[in-house]
Design a protein around this motif. Sequence first.
Motif, PDB file in Angstrom:
ATOM      1  N   LYS A 144      47.526 -40.592   9.097  1.00  0.00           N
ATOM      2  CA  LYS A 144      47.186 -39.192   9.376  1.00  0.00           C
ATOM      3  C   LYS A 144      48.407 -38.538  10.022  1.00  0.00           C
ATOM      4  N   GLN A 145      48.466 -37.221   9.874  1.00  0.00           N
ATOM      5  CA  GLN A 145      49.602 -36.525  10.464  1.00  0.00           C
ATOM      6  C   GLN A 145      49.298 -36.188  11.919  1.00  0.00           C
ATOM      7  N   VAL A 176      51.052 -41.156  11.628  1.00  0.00           N
ATOM      8  CA  VAL A 176      50.625 -42.298  12.449  1.00  0.00           C
ATOM      9  C   VAL A 176      49.459 -42.996  11.741  1.00  0.00           C
ATOM     10  N   MET A 177      49.092 -44.167  12.216  1.00  0.00           N
ATOM     11  CA  MET A 177      47.961 -44.876  11.611  1.00  0.00           C
ATOM     12  C   MET A 177      46.668 -44.134  11.946  1.00  0.00           C
TER      13      MET A 177
END
Length: 105
Positions: free
Chosen positions: A84-85, A91-92
């Motif tokens: 995901k942003q 990031v995870m």
Amino acid sequence: MGRDPKIWEDPLTFKPERFLENGEAHGFDMTGTREIKMMPFGAGRRMCPGYGLSLLHLEYYVANLVWKFEWKCVEGEEVDLSEKQQFITMVMKTPFKANMYSRKK
Ligand code: HEM
């Protein structure tokens, strides 16, 4: 570019083996001198001057973490590689939770 299916086979799948011998990216040029397929350190005259040092340290760091410890997913959790942003970085989506066990008996 790193996600372009015209450049990479199955680009969104985590396949580190693509960089091994006989893999589609074996011998791939990260400096952008011969080709540009992804550029984590930039390319050309303003390319990161710390890239050799960084690769050396990253390999050493990861190799030692795998060599010295056994990694196991926390019980009830699964490894989820989706992203995901967050602000300007990816990031995870589900943070990776692991237990590390020393390989030293
Ligand atoms: C994994 C680690 C690193 C990554 C992914 C990275 C990535 C980058 C990227 C993408 C650029 C911009 C290149 C461009 O404008 O085309 C850059 C520039 C730069 N990096 Fe790194 N870097 C890393 C580590 C380092 C280290 C360890 C040093 C110093 C010891 C360093 C020093 C610099 C400097 C001085 C520049 C500016 C170069 C210029 O504008 O001429 N970097 N880096």
